[in-house]
Design an enzyme around this catalytic site. Structure first.
Site, PDB file in Angstrom:
ATOM      1  N   HIS A  17       0.836  -1.201   0.000  1.00 43.62           N
ATOM      2  CA  HIS A  17       0.000   0.000   0.000  1.00 43.62           C
ATOM      3  C   HIS A  17       0.874   1.256   0.000  1.00 43.62           C
ATOM      4  O   HIS A  17       0.620   2.199  -0.747  1.00 43.62           O
ATOM      5  CB  HIS A  17      -0.878   0.055   1.258  1.00 43.62           C
ATOM      6  CG  HIS A  17      -1.940  -1.001   1.340  1.00 43.62           C
ATOM      7  ND1 HIS A  17      -2.135  -1.775   2.454  1.00 43.62           N
ATOM      8  CD2 HIS A  17      -2.882  -1.409   0.447  1.00 43.62           C
ATOM      9  CE1 HIS A  17      -3.151  -2.606   2.256  1.00 43.62           C
ATOM     10  NE2 HIS A  17      -3.610  -2.413   1.046  1.00 43.62           N
ATOM     11  N   LYS A  41     -16.436  -8.208   8.016  1.00 40.88           N
ATOM     12  CA  LYS A  41     -17.195  -8.461   9.239  1.00 40.88           C
ATOM     13  C   LYS A  41     -16.274  -8.560  10.447  1.00 40.88           C
ATOM     14  O   LYS A  41     -16.604  -8.082  11.516  1.00 40.88           O
ATOM     15  CB  LYS A  41     -18.051  -9.712   9.077  1.00 40.88           C
ATOM     16  CG  LYS A  41     -19.360  -9.369   8.384  1.00 40.88           C
ATOM     17  CD  LYS A  41     -20.089 -10.609   7.896  1.00 40.88           C
ATOM     18  CE  LYS A  41     -20.789 -10.358   6.582  1.00 40.88           C
ATOM     19  NZ  LYS A  41     -20.148 -10.943   5.413  1.00 40.88           N
ATOM     20  N   ARG A  89      -1.766  -6.115  -8.436  1.00 38.54           N
ATOM     21  CA  ARG A  89      -0.673  -7.032  -8.102  1.00 38.54           C
ATOM     22  C   ARG A  89      -0.466  -8.000  -9.251  1.00 38.54           C
ATOM     23  O   ARG A  89       0.462  -7.887 -10.018  1.00 38.54           O
ATOM     24  CB  ARG A  89      -0.998  -7.796  -6.805  1.00 38.54           C
ATOM     25  CG  ARG A  89      -0.744  -6.984  -5.568  1.00 38.54           C
ATOM     26  CD  ARG A  89      -1.477  -7.524  -4.387  1.00 38.54           C
ATOM     27  NE  ARG A  89      -2.915  -7.347  -4.560  1.00 38.54           N
ATOM     28  CZ  ARG A  89      -3.777  -7.276  -3.579  1.00 38.54           C
ATOM     29  NH1 ARG A  89      -3.373  -7.413  -2.333  1.00 38.54           N
ATOM     30  NH2 ARG A  89      -5.062  -7.086  -3.800  1.00 38.54           N
ATOM     31  N   SER A 127      -3.026  -7.659   2.667  1.00 36.41           N
ATOM     32  CA  SER A 127      -3.300  -7.610   4.112  1.00 36.41           C
ATOM     33  C   SER A 127      -3.748  -8.978   4.609  1.00 36.41           C
ATOM     34  O   SER A 127      -3.370  -9.416   5.684  1.00 36.41           O
ATOM     35  CB  SER A 127      -4.383  -6.571   4.412  1.00 36.41           C
ATOM     36  OG  SER A 127      -3.984  -5.297   3.996  1.00 36.41           O
TER      37      SER A 127
HETATM   38  P1  ADP Z   1      -9.610  -3.745  -0.895  1.00 38.57           P
HETATM   39  O1  ADP Z   1     -10.315  -4.458   0.194  1.00 38.57           O
HETATM   40  O2  ADP Z   1     -10.369  -2.618  -1.530  1.00 38.57           O
HETATM   41  O3  ADP Z   1      -8.907  -4.611  -1.917  1.00 38.57           O
HETATM   42  P2  ADP Z   1      -7.041  -3.339   0.267  1.00 38.57           P
HETATM   43  O4  ADP Z   1      -6.745  -2.569   1.497  1.00 38.57           O
HETATM   44  O5  ADP Z   1      -6.815  -4.798   0.303  1.00 38.57           O
HETATM   45  O6  ADP Z   1      -8.513  -2.973  -0.089  1.00 38.57           O
HETATM   46  O7  ADP Z   1      -6.241  -2.731  -0.954  1.00 38.57           O
HETATM   47  C1  ADP Z   1      -6.443  -1.418  -1.394  1.00 38.57           C
HETATM   48  C2  ADP Z   1      -5.833  -1.261  -2.762  1.00 38.57           C
HETATM   49  O8  ADP Z   1      -4.440  -1.493  -2.710  1.00 38.57           O
HETATM   50  C3  ADP Z   1      -6.362  -2.234  -3.813  1.00 38.57           C
HETATM   51  O9  ADP Z   1      -6.401  -1.545  -5.051  1.00 38.57           O
HETATM   52  C4  ADP Z   1      -5.325  -3.308  -3.842  1.00 38.57           C
HETATM   53  O10 ADP Z   1      -5.302  -3.964  -5.097  1.00 38.57           O
HETATM   54  C5  ADP Z   1      -4.076  -2.496  -3.639  1.00 38.57           C
HETATM   55  N1  ADP Z   1      -2.975  -3.276  -3.084  1.00 38.57           N
HETATM   56  C6  ADP Z   1      -2.947  -3.964  -1.934  1.00 38.57           C
HETATM   57  N2  ADP Z   1      -1.754  -4.556  -1.731  1.00 38.57           N
HETATM   58  C7  ADP Z   1      -1.004  -4.231  -2.806  1.00 38.57           C
HETATM   59  C8  ADP Z   1       0.333  -4.555  -3.238  1.00 38.57           C
HETATM   60  N3  ADP Z   1       1.103  -5.340  -2.498  1.00 38.57           N
HETATM   61  N4  ADP Z   1       0.765  -4.053  -4.404  1.00 38.57           N
HETATM   62  C9  ADP Z   1      -0.043  -3.285  -5.157  1.00 38.57           C
HETATM   63  N5  ADP Z   1      -1.298  -2.941  -4.839  1.00 38.57           N
HETATM   64  C10 ADP Z   1      -1.776  -3.406  -3.671  1.00 38.57           C
END
Ligand code: ADP
Length: 159
Positions: A17, A41, A89, A127
Protein backbone atom coordinates in the site's frame (compact mmCIF):
# COMPACT_ATOMS: atom_id res chain seq x y z
CA UNK A 1 -5.79 20.77 -8.28
CA UNK A 2 -5.45 17.10 -9.23
CA UNK A 3 -6.83 15.12 -6.32
CA UNK A 4 -6.87 11.34 -6.11
CA UNK A 5 -8.64 8.95 -3.76
CA UNK A 6 -6.83 5.73 -2.82
CA UNK A 7 -9.57 3.56 -1.30
CA UNK A 8 -9.23 0.29 0.57
CA UNK A 9 -9.73 -1.54 3.82
CA UNK A 10 -6.07 -1.31 4.91
CA UNK A 11 -6.45 -3.99 7.59
CA UNK A 12 -3.58 -3.35 8.16
CA UNK A 13 -1.62 -1.05 5.85
CA UNK A 14 1.30 -2.90 4.21
CA UNK A 15 4.44 -1.83 2.39
CA UNK A 16 2.60 -2.65 -0.84
CA UNK A 17 0.00 0.00 0.00
CA UNK A 18 2.74 2.44 1.01
CA UNK A 19 4.53 1.92 -2.29
CA UNK A 20 1.31 2.78 -4.16
CA UNK A 21 0.77 5.84 -1.93
CA UNK A 22 4.30 7.09 -2.62
CA UNK A 23 3.85 6.69 -6.37
CA UNK A 24 0.47 8.46 -6.21
CA UNK A 25 1.90 11.35 -4.20
CA UNK A 26 4.31 12.03 -7.07
CA UNK A 27 1.54 11.96 -9.69
CA UNK A 28 -1.17 14.02 -7.98
CA UNK A 29 -1.34 17.30 -6.08
CA UNK A 30 -3.23 15.63 -3.26
CA UNK A 31 -3.89 12.01 -2.35
CA UNK A 32 -6.61 10.97 0.09
CA UNK A 33 -6.13 7.50 1.53
CA UNK A 34 -9.77 6.57 2.11
CA UNK A 35 -10.66 3.77 4.44
CA UNK A 36 -13.92 2.03 3.70
CA UNK A 37 -15.86 1.65 6.95
CA UNK A 38 -17.56 -1.61 7.97
CA UNK A 39 -16.91 -3.83 5.02
CA UNK A 40 -15.16 -6.77 6.55
CA UNK A 41 -17.19 -8.46 9.24
CA UNK A 42 -14.26 -9.35 11.41
CA UNK A 43 -11.39 -6.97 10.77
CA UNK A 44 -8.21 -7.37 12.81
CA UNK A 45 -8.15 -3.64 13.58
CA UNK A 46 -10.96 -1.14 14.20
CA UNK A 47 -11.45 1.74 11.79
CA UNK A 48 -9.85 4.15 14.27
CA UNK A 49 -6.84 1.90 14.76
CA UNK A 50 -6.38 1.54 11.01
CA UNK A 51 -6.59 5.31 10.50
CA UNK A 52 -4.00 5.84 13.25
CA UNK A 53 -1.68 3.23 11.76
CA UNK A 54 -1.86 4.90 8.36
CA UNK A 55 -1.25 8.36 9.89
CA UNK A 56 1.88 7.06 11.62
CA UNK A 57 3.52 6.13 8.33
CA UNK A 58 2.29 8.72 5.82
CA UNK A 59 5.21 9.28 3.46
CA UNK A 60 4.44 12.73 2.01
CA UNK A 61 2.86 16.02 3.02
CA UNK A 62 0.32 15.93 0.20
CA UNK A 63 -1.26 12.73 1.52
CA UNK A 64 -4.06 12.63 4.09
CA UNK A 65 -6.32 9.96 5.58
CA UNK A 66 -10.10 9.88 5.68
CA UNK A 67 -12.89 7.31 6.01
CA UNK A 68 -16.00 6.85 3.91
CA UNK A 69 -19.00 4.63 3.47
CA UNK A 70 -21.34 4.13 0.57
CA UNK A 71 -20.35 4.42 -3.07
CA UNK A 72 -16.74 5.28 -3.74
CA UNK A 73 -17.51 7.53 -6.72
CA UNK A 74 -20.04 9.53 -4.69
CA UNK A 75 -17.35 10.05 -2.09
CA UNK A 76 -14.84 11.03 -4.78
CA UNK A 77 -17.21 13.68 -6.18
CA UNK A 78 -17.89 15.01 -2.67
CA UNK A 79 -14.12 15.31 -2.15
CA UNK A 80 -13.74 17.02 -5.54
CA UNK A 81 -11.37 14.27 -6.64
CA UNK A 82 -11.02 13.51 -10.34
CA UNK A 83 -9.10 10.26 -9.85
CA UNK A 84 -9.33 6.95 -8.04
CA UNK A 85 -6.09 5.02 -7.60
CA UNK A 86 -6.07 1.23 -7.36
CA UNK A 87 -3.09 -1.07 -7.06
CA UNK A 88 -2.69 -4.07 -9.31
CA UNK A 89 -0.67 -7.03 -8.10
CA UNK A 90 -1.23 -9.96 -10.43
CA UNK A 91 -3.48 -10.67 -13.39
CA UNK A 92 -5.93 -12.08 -10.87
CA UNK A 93 -6.57 -8.55 -9.51
CA UNK A 94 -7.31 -7.28 -12.98
CA UNK A 95 -10.68 -8.88 -13.64
CA UNK A 96 -12.32 -7.57 -10.47
CA UNK A 97 -10.67 -4.17 -10.77
CA UNK A 98 -11.76 -3.79 -14.40
CA UNK A 99 -15.34 -4.58 -13.43
CA UNK A 100 -15.27 -2.05 -10.61
CA UNK A 101 -13.62 0.63 -12.73
CA UNK A 102 -16.15 0.27 -15.54
CA UNK A 103 -19.09 0.29 -13.15
CA UNK A 104 -17.70 3.36 -11.41
CA UNK A 105 -17.22 5.07 -14.77
CA UNK A 106 -20.81 4.31 -15.70
CA UNK A 107 -22.08 5.86 -12.48
CA UNK A 108 -19.69 8.82 -12.56
CA UNK A 109 -17.98 9.41 -15.94
CA UNK A 110 -15.94 12.32 -14.58
CA UNK A 111 -13.95 10.17 -12.16
CA UNK A 112 -11.08 8.32 -13.81
CA UNK A 113 -9.60 5.13 -12.30
CA UNK A 114 -5.81 4.93 -12.46
CA UNK A 115 -4.01 1.61 -11.93
CA UNK A 116 -0.54 1.53 -10.45
CA UNK A 117 1.82 -1.37 -9.82
CA UNK A 118 3.85 -1.64 -6.63
CA UNK A 119 7.54 -2.53 -6.85
CA UNK A 120 8.01 -6.25 -7.40
CA UNK A 121 9.35 -6.76 -3.87
CA UNK A 122 5.85 -5.98 -2.57
CA UNK A 123 3.74 -7.11 -5.47
CA UNK A 124 2.61 -10.36 -3.87
CA UNK A 125 1.60 -9.03 -0.45
CA UNK A 126 -1.96 -8.53 0.68
CA UNK A 127 -3.30 -7.61 4.11
CA UNK A 128 -5.09 -10.95 4.19
CA UNK A 129 -1.90 -12.95 3.54
CA UNK A 130 0.03 -10.90 6.09
CA UNK A 131 -2.58 -11.65 8.76
CA UNK A 132 -2.69 -15.35 7.92
CA UNK A 133 1.08 -15.78 8.06
CA UNK A 134 1.35 -13.70 11.22
CA UNK A 135 -1.36 -15.63 13.07
CA UNK A 136 0.38 -18.89 12.22
CA UNK A 137 3.67 -17.60 13.62
CA UNK A 138 5.48 -16.77 10.38
CA UNK A 139 7.68 -13.71 10.02
CA UNK A 140 6.17 -10.69 8.28
CA UNK A 141 9.20 -8.54 9.01
CA UNK A 142 9.87 -6.02 6.24
CA UNK A 143 6.47 -6.48 4.64
CA UNK A 144 4.63 -4.01 6.89
CA UNK A 145 5.93 -0.86 8.62
CA UNK A 146 7.56 -1.56 12.02
CA UNK A 147 4.77 0.29 13.85
CA UNK A 148 2.21 -2.01 12.23
CA UNK A 149 4.19 -5.13 13.14
CA UNK A 150 4.32 -3.91 16.74
CA UNK A 151 0.57 -3.34 16.86
CA UNK A 152 -0.08 -6.77 15.38
CA UNK A 153 2.00 -8.36 18.12
CA UNK A 154 0.09 -6.39 20.77
CA UNK A 155 -3.25 -7.33 19.23
CA UNK A 156 -2.46 -11.04 19.24
CA UNK A 157 -1.24 -10.84 22.85
CA UNK A 158 -4.56 -9.29 23.88
CA UNK A 159 -6.76 -11.90 22.24
P1 ADP B 1 -9.61 -3.74 -0.89
O1 ADP B 1 -10.32 -4.46 0.19
O2 ADP B 1 -10.37 -2.62 -1.53
O3 ADP B 1 -8.91 -4.61 -1.92
P2 ADP B 1 -7.04 -3.34 0.27
O4 ADP B 1 -6.74 -2.57 1.50
O5 ADP B 1 -6.81 -4.80 0.30
O6 ADP B 1 -8.51 -2.97 -0.09
O7 ADP B 1 -6.24 -2.73 -0.95
C1 ADP B 1 -6.44 -1.42 -1.39
C2 ADP B 1 -5.83 -1.26 -2.76
O8 ADP B 1 -4.44 -1.49 -2.71
C3 ADP B 1 -6.36 -2.23 -3.81
O9 ADP B 1 -6.40 -1.55 -5.05
C4 ADP B 1 -5.33 -3.31 -3.84
O10 ADP B 1 -5.30 -3.96 -5.10
C5 ADP B 1 -4.08 -2.50 -3.64
N1 ADP B 1 -2.97 -3.28 -3.08
C6 ADP B 1 -2.95 -3.96 -1.93
N2 ADP B 1 -1.75 -4.56 -1.73
C7 ADP B 1 -1.00 -4.23 -2.81
C8 ADP B 1 0.33 -4.55 -3.24
N3 ADP B 1 1.10 -5.34 -2.50
N4 ADP B 1 0.77 -4.05 -4.40
C9 ADP B 1 -0.04 -3.28 -5.16
N5 ADP B 1 -1.30 -2.94 -4.84
C10 ADP B 1 -1.78 -3.41 -3.67
Amino acid sequence: MRRAIYPGSFDPITKGHLDIIERSAMLFDEVVVALLRNIEKQPMFTTDERVEMIREVLPASNVRVDTFEGLLVHYAVAQQAQFVVRGIRAISDYEYELQMALMNRRIEPNVETVFLMAGEAYSYISSRLIKEVFKLGGSIHGLVPESVERRMREKVKLT
